[in-house]
Design an enzyme around this catalytic site. Structure first.
Site, PDB file in Angstrom:
ATOM      1  N   GLY B  21      -7.475 -12.024 -13.884  1.00  0.00           N
ATOM      2  CA  GLY B  21      -6.524 -12.902 -14.569  1.00  0.00           C
ATOM      3  C   GLY B  21      -5.182 -12.987 -13.870  1.00  0.00           C
ATOM      4  O   GLY B  21      -4.134 -13.096 -14.493  1.00  0.00           O
ATOM      5  N   SER B  50      -8.954  -7.339 -16.738  1.00  0.00           N
ATOM      6  CA  SER B  50      -8.650  -5.979 -17.149  1.00  0.00           C
ATOM      7  C   SER B  50      -7.248  -5.938 -17.737  1.00  0.00           C
ATOM      8  O   SER B  50      -6.352  -6.649 -17.287  1.00  0.00           O
ATOM      9  CB  SER B  50      -8.724  -5.076 -15.920  1.00  0.00           C
ATOM     10  OG  SER B  50      -8.020  -3.887 -16.156  1.00  0.00           O
ATOM     11  N   ILE B  56      -0.946  -8.748  -9.007  1.00  0.00           N
ATOM     12  CA  ILE B  56      -0.087  -8.415  -7.864  1.00  0.00           C
ATOM     13  C   ILE B  56       1.375  -8.745  -8.175  1.00  0.00           C
ATOM     14  O   ILE B  56       2.285  -8.094  -7.678  1.00  0.00           O
ATOM     15  CB  ILE B  56      -0.593  -9.124  -6.587  1.00  0.00           C
ATOM     16  CG1 ILE B  56       0.124  -8.619  -5.326  1.00  0.00           C
ATOM     17  CG2 ILE B  56      -0.427 -10.616  -6.684  1.00  0.00           C
ATOM     18  CD1 ILE B  56      -0.550  -7.424  -4.718  1.00  0.00           C
ATOM     19  N   VAL B  58       3.446 -10.985  -7.294  1.00  0.00           N
ATOM     20  CA  VAL B  58       4.265 -11.742  -6.344  1.00  0.00           C
ATOM     21  C   VAL B  58       3.503 -13.024  -6.023  1.00  0.00           C
ATOM     22  O   VAL B  58       2.472 -13.303  -6.631  1.00  0.00           O
ATOM     23  CB  VAL B  58       4.560 -10.930  -5.060  1.00  0.00           C
ATOM     24  CG1 VAL B  58       5.646  -9.910  -5.305  1.00  0.00           C
ATOM     25  CG2 VAL B  58       3.301 -10.279  -4.523  1.00  0.00           C
ATOM     26  N   LYS B  89      11.048 -26.718  -3.910  1.00  0.00           N
ATOM     27  CA  LYS B  89      11.034 -26.171  -2.545  1.00  0.00           C
ATOM     28  C   LYS B  89      10.709 -27.321  -1.600  1.00  0.00           C
ATOM     29  O   LYS B  89       9.728 -28.029  -1.806  1.00  0.00           O
ATOM     30  CB  LYS B  89       9.959 -25.090  -2.451  1.00  0.00           C
ATOM     31  CG  LYS B  89       9.540 -24.768  -1.019  1.00  0.00           C
ATOM     32  CD  LYS B  89       8.390 -23.779  -0.952  1.00  0.00           C
ATOM     33  CE  LYS B  89       7.892 -23.664   0.495  1.00  0.00           C
ATOM     34  NZ  LYS B  89       6.841 -22.671   0.655  1.00  0.00           N
ATOM     35  N   PRO B 109      10.199 -28.562   7.419  1.00  0.00           N
ATOM     36  CA  PRO B 109      10.249 -29.287   6.149  1.00  0.00           C
ATOM     37  C   PRO B 109       8.864 -29.747   5.715  1.00  0.00           C
ATOM     38  O   PRO B 109       7.925 -29.753   6.510  1.00  0.00           O
ATOM     39  CB  PRO B 109      11.147 -30.482   6.450  1.00  0.00           C
ATOM     40  CG  PRO B 109      11.112 -30.665   7.911  1.00  0.00           C
ATOM     41  CD  PRO B 109      10.688 -29.363   8.537  1.00  0.00           C
ATOM     42  N   VAL B 198     -14.286  -4.523 -16.003  1.00  0.00           N
ATOM     43  CA  VAL B 198     -15.651  -4.654 -15.503  1.00  0.00           C
ATOM     44  C   VAL B 198     -15.989  -3.347 -14.784  1.00  0.00           C
ATOM     45  O   VAL B 198     -15.259  -2.924 -13.881  1.00  0.00           O
ATOM     46  CB  VAL B 198     -15.778  -5.852 -14.542  1.00  0.00           C
ATOM     47  CG1 VAL B 198     -17.179  -5.920 -13.962  1.00  0.00           C
ATOM     48  CG2 VAL B 198     -15.432  -7.154 -15.265  1.00  0.00           C
ATOM     49  N   LEU B 349      -6.890 -13.092  -3.478  1.00  0.00           N
ATOM     50  CA  LEU B 349      -6.733 -11.917  -2.627  1.00  0.00           C
ATOM     51  C   LEU B 349      -8.065 -11.227  -2.343  1.00  0.00           C
ATOM     52  O   LEU B 349      -8.202 -10.528  -1.340  1.00  0.00           O
ATOM     53  CB  LEU B 349      -5.763 -10.925  -3.283  1.00  0.00           C
ATOM     54  CG  LEU B 349      -4.318 -11.432  -3.439  1.00  0.00           C
ATOM     55  CD1 LEU B 349      -3.484 -10.427  -4.233  1.00  0.00           C
ATOM     56  CD2 LEU B 349      -3.682 -11.682  -2.064  1.00  0.00           C
TER      57      LEU B 349
HETATM   58  C1  LIG Z   1       4.063  -9.455  -0.744  1.00  0.00           C
HETATM   59  C2  LIG Z   1       3.309 -10.681  -1.076  1.00  0.00           C
HETATM   60  C3  LIG Z   1       3.942 -11.911  -1.070  1.00  0.00           C
HETATM   61  C4  LIG Z   1       3.237 -13.066  -1.350  1.00  0.00           C
HETATM   62  N1  LIG Z   1       3.855 -14.282  -1.300  1.00  0.00           N
HETATM   63  C5  LIG Z   1       3.142 -15.399  -1.505  1.00  0.00           C
HETATM   64  C6  LIG Z   1       3.739 -16.688  -1.447  1.00  0.00           C
HETATM   65  O1  LIG Z   1       4.937 -16.836  -1.225  1.00  0.00           O
HETATM   66  N2  LIG Z   1       2.970 -17.769  -1.636  1.00  0.00           N
HETATM   67  C7  LIG Z   1       1.647 -17.656  -1.910  1.00  0.00           C
HETATM   68  O2  LIG Z   1       0.979 -18.677  -2.054  1.00  0.00           O
HETATM   69  N3  LIG Z   1       1.072 -16.458  -2.017  1.00  0.00           N
HETATM   70  C8  LIG Z   1       1.770 -15.339  -1.809  1.00  0.00           C
HETATM   71  N4  LIG Z   1       1.149 -14.136  -1.923  1.00  0.00           N
HETATM   72  C9  LIG Z   1      -0.247 -14.096  -2.328  1.00  0.00           C
HETATM   73  C10 LIG Z   1      -0.363 -14.283  -3.834  1.00  0.00           C
HETATM   74  O3  LIG Z   1       0.395 -13.317  -4.488  1.00  0.00           O
HETATM   75  C11 LIG Z   1      -1.803 -14.193  -4.307  1.00  0.00           C
HETATM   76  O4  LIG Z   1      -2.605 -14.999  -3.517  1.00  0.00           O
HETATM   77  C12 LIG Z   1      -1.933 -14.664  -5.727  1.00  0.00           C
HETATM   78  O5  LIG Z   1      -1.022 -14.015  -6.570  1.00  0.00           O
HETATM   79  C13 LIG Z   1      -3.326 -14.484  -6.252  1.00  0.00           C
HETATM   80  O6  LIG Z   1      -3.615 -13.144  -6.519  1.00  0.00           O
HETATM   81  P1  LIG Z   1      -4.995 -12.806  -7.227  1.00  0.00           P
HETATM   82  O7  LIG Z   1      -5.050 -13.517  -8.514  1.00  0.00           O
HETATM   83  O8  LIG Z   1      -6.067 -13.050  -6.244  1.00  0.00           O
HETATM   84  O9  LIG Z   1      -4.916 -11.239  -7.449  1.00  0.00           O
HETATM   85  P2  LIG Z   1      -4.154 -10.347  -8.559  1.00  0.00           P
HETATM   86  O10 LIG Z   1      -2.887 -10.970  -8.977  1.00  0.00           O
HETATM   87  O11 LIG Z   1      -4.082  -8.982  -7.982  1.00  0.00           O
HETATM   88  O12 LIG Z   1      -5.117 -10.357  -9.803  1.00  0.00           O
HETATM   89  C14 LIG Z   1      -6.271  -9.538  -9.861  1.00  0.00           C
HETATM   90  C15 LIG Z   1      -6.841  -9.586 -11.258  1.00  0.00           C
HETATM   91  O13 LIG Z   1      -8.084  -8.947 -11.270  1.00  0.00           O
HETATM   92  C16 LIG Z   1      -8.147  -8.097 -12.379  1.00  0.00           C
HETATM   93  N5  LIG Z   1      -9.079  -7.005 -12.108  1.00  0.00           N
HETATM   94  C17 LIG Z   1      -9.085  -6.152 -11.061  1.00  0.00           C
HETATM   95  N6  LIG Z   1     -10.093  -5.266 -11.190  1.00  0.00           N
HETATM   96  C18 LIG Z   1     -10.726  -5.570 -12.355  1.00  0.00           C
HETATM   97  C19 LIG Z   1     -11.826  -5.039 -13.049  1.00  0.00           C
HETATM   98  N7  LIG Z   1     -12.489  -3.981 -12.604  1.00  0.00           N
HETATM   99  N8  LIG Z   1     -12.207  -5.598 -14.221  1.00  0.00           N
HETATM  100  C20 LIG Z   1     -11.550  -6.680 -14.709  1.00  0.00           C
HETATM  101  N9  LIG Z   1     -10.509  -7.233 -14.085  1.00  0.00           N
HETATM  102  C21 LIG Z   1     -10.097  -6.678 -12.928  1.00  0.00           C
HETATM  103  C22 LIG Z   1      -6.739  -7.623 -12.598  1.00  0.00           C
HETATM  104  O14 LIG Z   1      -6.539  -7.173 -13.921  1.00  0.00           O
HETATM  105  C23 LIG Z   1      -5.984  -8.907 -12.303  1.00  0.00           C
HETATM  106  O15 LIG Z   1      -5.959  -9.697 -13.472  1.00  0.00           O
HETATM  107  C24 LIG Z   1       1.864 -12.977  -1.668  1.00  0.00           C
HETATM  108  C25 LIG Z   1       1.236 -11.725  -1.723  1.00  0.00           C
HETATM  109  C26 LIG Z   1       1.937 -10.600  -1.427  1.00  0.00           C
HETATM  110  C27 LIG Z   1       1.231  -9.289  -1.489  1.00  0.00           C
END
Ligand SMILES: Cc1cc2nc3c(=O)[nH]c(=O)nc-3n(C[C@H](O)[C@H](O)[C@H](O)COP(=O)(O)OP(=O)(O)OC[C@H]3O[C@@H](n4cnc5c(N)ncnc54)[C@H](O)[C@@H]3O)c2cc1C
Lengths: 235, 524
Positions: B21, B50, B56, B58, B89, B109, B198, B349
């Site tokens: 999520g 979860s 993350i 950010v 932006k 740009p 999970v 990610l």
């Molecule tokens: C330092 C940094 C800067 C960034 N800056 C940018 C930016 O400027 N622009 C951009 O486009 N992207 C940026 N990103 C990337 C961006 O943050 C991610 O691509 C985006 O937030 C998507 O993350 P996610 O949803 O894949 O993962 P997460 O936000 O980590 O979500 C993972 C989810 O999985 C769930 N989960 C994990 N394990 C389980 C389990 N066993 N059972 C049930 N649920 C589980 C967690 O509860 C959570 O809800 C940046 C990343 C970093 C690290």
């Protein structure tokens, strides 16, 4: 704000303000009346982006095509057209403020103050007129806000073909899209009808035929003729 | 298979389960539900997340694609801007990347160079710039850099939602964004929300995932699983063990330290572009939101230790940092060898990560969901083809993004630290990039250089970075009498007028955002 010290010599030539307008804001009660002469459209307010209801008075230049030889040649005169130089302002004399730059304001027309600098009786009339317009425009605003919420407003462009071969687009206008209105569900249509909001939509949509009237008025006074035009929803 | 009807539906894709999520999970669920749920194909979308594993938190810089994504999901721009503390932006400014000398800065740009469909301005600039060496390419070839310099917005209050004078994207609050998406997906789009960890999966005979097993003893069956579990990569990594292809040898950053910085005063200007400032061992992002800035140092732990990096970030932020806490994040540059395996596709990610130098992560999530939602396989039998296509095109996209990010480093003239010297060392530069750089000394980047119809970074981006970095080029002179030169002159004249109009008419970024919070934007 209107100030007897500063403005004691000021006169108002009510109709002069209307001459230079390309459009004028109208109120709810004026829709059916103004549609007898003018296309009714919407424009966006530059400060808020909200739609406001207007009667279109001109096509190319920022001037009123109904204004001719010092008078308004229309069956209906939108109320705001004769009050262009005034605003309500509780702090001002007679409850008013003036826009000194408005063409209605100057040395001609009716005096705003008596010789002893007391407010002339006309100020009370102006104020009553403004109060009525403000309420009427607020009622129109509520109607238009509802149309916006229902997403039946669309950008409208009037493209003019001129006799010199050029094209002029009257931009920044919006209108009611009859197709979108027709696509509303039954319950919404009935609700609009019961709220007296359906008839104004039909009148506004039909009023676009008055662009032809504006074309005729334009061609009567300009060497560069409008040969043809298209009205279209864009986007 | 009790009835014939049941048999006829065998293999139909009916239930899609998104795991995770974060931004990825909620974009995925909302996109799928907006496109398919309640439609004739009768698809159910579920999201399991979860409550113990945090997101993350950010990821605040986006691409203009986000406007399309939000519109497709059915979220209005006014609601989005208000609830995500978002700001406009218009691109990125790279400070100190070229040689680190005072005043070293260039823009990338979001507007392409003007007249992009008629003329390639790059060679014309090279010859005209000889006469005016101070005129940066981005500023010469388009008007958006001038808006960024002046802190102006890309549009006015009378523009419709998602429309503007200049191309634009957003800076947004990642936490609030996930909340908005969740409320919309669950409240309006009928996504079923399950909060549970999970703990495992039950596999079908064909190697597909049949259902997820939950910590509370329940289970969730599905036909397609979207793995959005972030760095945990629960399905694509832990269940399928699809190898991770590291690119640390090309992009060195493996750590980030993030810090949220409040504005000094309520009416402080909001910068309308991302500022990326080069540091000794990486770079600092600076992203202006409505209510605060988001900053962070992305660095290579082989070139600086964590404490020194945090000190550098604090020094960048200034005295305000004394009251603020910083968050350390470990990152790993690279991506999965495959993203779609059996009936599981990784998005976000879990699929991979690259330093956020060009904010490409959210865009890749959007692009992935475009590919999945718009070409959703209707049956299990059709899924393998969809998976093959998906893997092929996204393997290409990742490679192209890695190369484009590396470009920012590879042509630096900085030699002040080992980080910059190592970055420009030939061994760290992919052969494909070396080859293109050789080509682009002689020819300006052009559409012919890009094989795919839809490249994530195409020739305009390459031109902005190459010219911004002062890459030496020797483009053949174009005679002033050629039709091409005439078109270029016409466009440069037009740009001057567009720039003057835009600078005169656009409001300050913060003023427009305030007006939108107060009055809203109209839909048309
Ligand atoms: C330092 C940094 C800067 C960034 N800056 C940018 C930016 O400027 N622009 C951009 O486009 N992207 C940026 N990103 C990337 C961006 O943050 C991610 O691509 C985006 O937030 C998507 O993350 P996610 O949803 O894949 O993962 P997460 O936000 O980590 O979500 C993972 C989810 O999985 C769930 N989960 C994990 N394990 C389980 C389990 N066993 N059972 C049930 N649920 C589980 C967690 O509860 C959570 O809800 C940046 C990343 C970093 C690290």
């Amino acid at each position: 704000m209107l100030d007897p010290m500063r403005h004691h010599a000021l006169h108002s030539d009510a109709m002069a303000g209307a001459a230079a307008r390309q459009f004028v804001q109208i109120g709810l009660s004026e829709i059916a009346l103004a549609a007898a002469d003018m296309p009714l459209c919407l424009v966006k307010d530059a400060q808020t982006g909200r739609f406001t209801l207007i009667a279109l008075l001109g096509l190319i230049e920022p001037r009123n095509l109904f204004w001719h030889d010092g008078e308004m040649r229309a069956t209906y005169l939108p109320r705001a057209a004769s009050l262009t130089g005034f605003r309500l302002d509780a702090a001002g004399a007679g409850g008013l403020a003036v826009d000194e730059a408005d063409p209605a304001m100057g040395a001609r027309g009716e005096a705003l103050f008596a010789a002893d600098r007391s407010p002339a009786p006309i100020l009370a009339d102006i104020r009553a007129g403004l109060e009525r317009i403000v309420a009427d425009i607020a009622a129109a605003q509520a109607l238009i806000d509802d149309y916006a919420r229902l997403r039946v407003i669309r950008p409208l462009s009037i493209t003019l073909q001129l006799s010199d071969g050029r094209e002029h687009v009257v931009a920044g206008l919006y209108g009611l899209d009859e197709e979108a209105l027709a696509a509303l569900d039954d319950a919404t249509v009935v609700a609009l009808h019961r709220a007296d909001q359906l008839a104004p939509a039909a009148v506004m949509a039909a009023s676009l035929a008055q662009v032809e009237r504006l074309r005729q008025l334009h061609n009567a006074t300009h060497a560069r003729q409008i040969a043809a035009y298209q009205i279209a929803f864009t986007d | 298979m009790e009835t014939q009807q049941g048999e006829a539906r065998t293999g139909a894709i009916r239930t899609i389960v998104v795991v995770g999520g974060g931004s990825a999970g909620w974009i995925a669920a909302a996109r799928l539900a907006a496109r398919h749920a309640r439609g004739t194909d009768d698809i159910v979308v579920k999201l399991v997340e979860s409550s113990t594993v945090p997101t993350i938190g950010v990821g605040e810089g986006t691409w203009p694609t986000m406007r399309n994504t939000l519109a497709k999901i059915g979220i209005g721009e006014t609601d989005f801007l208000r609830s995500c503390d978002a700001a406009f932006k218009q691109g990125a400014q790279f400070v100190g990347w070229k040689d680190g000398s005072p005043g070293d800065a260039y823009y990338h740009p979001l507007n392409p160079p003007a007249g992009a469909t008629e003329v390639n301005l790059s060679p014309h600039w090279q010859h005209l710039a000889g006469a005016a060496p101070d005129r940066a390419f981005a500023d010469w070839a388009d008007f958006q850099a001038a808006l960024c310099d002046a802190g102006l917005a890309p549009k006015t209050i009378t523009a419709p939602e998602y429309g503007g004078v200049a191309n634009y994207a957003y800076h947004l609050d990642a936490g609030k964004f996930a909340t908005l998406l969740r409320d919309h997906a669950v409240g309006r789009l009928g996504v079923e929300h399950i909060v549970a960890d999970v703990t495992g999966v039950t596999m079908a005979d064909n190697g597909d995932i049949a259902r997820l097993e939950l910590a509370d003893g329940g289970s969730v069956a599905g036909d397609l699983f979207v793995d959005c579990t972030g760095f945990a990569a629960l399905l694509i990594g832990k269940v399928y063990d699809v190898p991770f292809r590291s690119c640390r040898d090309v992009l060195f950053a493996d750590r980030a330290i993030a810090m949220q910085v409040p504005y000094a005063e309520e009416d402080a200007p909001i910068t309308s572009h991302t500022v990326s400032t080069a540091q000794d061992a990486g770079w600092i992002w600076d992203i202006g939101l409505w209510a605060r800035r988001g900053t962070g140092y992305v660095y290579s732990s082989a070139h600086i230790d964590d404490d020194a990096a945090e000190a550098a970030l604090r020094a960048y932020v200034g005295p305000a940092a004394e009251q603020l806490s910083a968050r350390r994040i470990t990152i790993e540059a690279g991506h999965r060898e495959r993203f779609w395996q059996n009936n599981c596709v990784a998005v976000g990610l879990s699929a991979g990560f690259l330093e956020p130098l060009e904010a490409s992560a959210l865009m890749l999530i959007e692009a992935s969901m475009d590919a999945i939602a718009d070409r959703l396989p209707r049956t299990r039998a059709a899924m393998d083809t969809a998976a093959r296509q998906f893997n092929e095109s996204f393997t290409h996209h990742w490679a192209r993004i890695i190369e484009f990010l590396k470009l920012h480093y590879a042509i630096t003239k900085r030699v002040d630290t080992a980080f910059w010297r190592d970055n420009a060392a030939a061994r760290s530069i992919p052969d494909s990039l070396k080859e293109r750089l050789a080509l682009w000394r002689e020819h300006p980047p052009a559409p012919q250089d890009f094989a795919h119809a839809r490249e994530v970074f195409s020739w305009p981006s390459y031109q902005y970075v190459l010219h911004g970095m002062g890459f030496e080029t020797h483009y053949p002179a174009i005679a002033a009498t050629t039709p091409d030169a005439a078109i270029a002159r016409r466009w440069t004249g037009r740009i001057e007028r567009m720039r003057a109009d835009a600078v005169a008419q656009m409001p300050r970024n913060r003023d427009l955002l305030r007006a939108i919070r107060e009055h809203g934007l109209q839909a048309v």
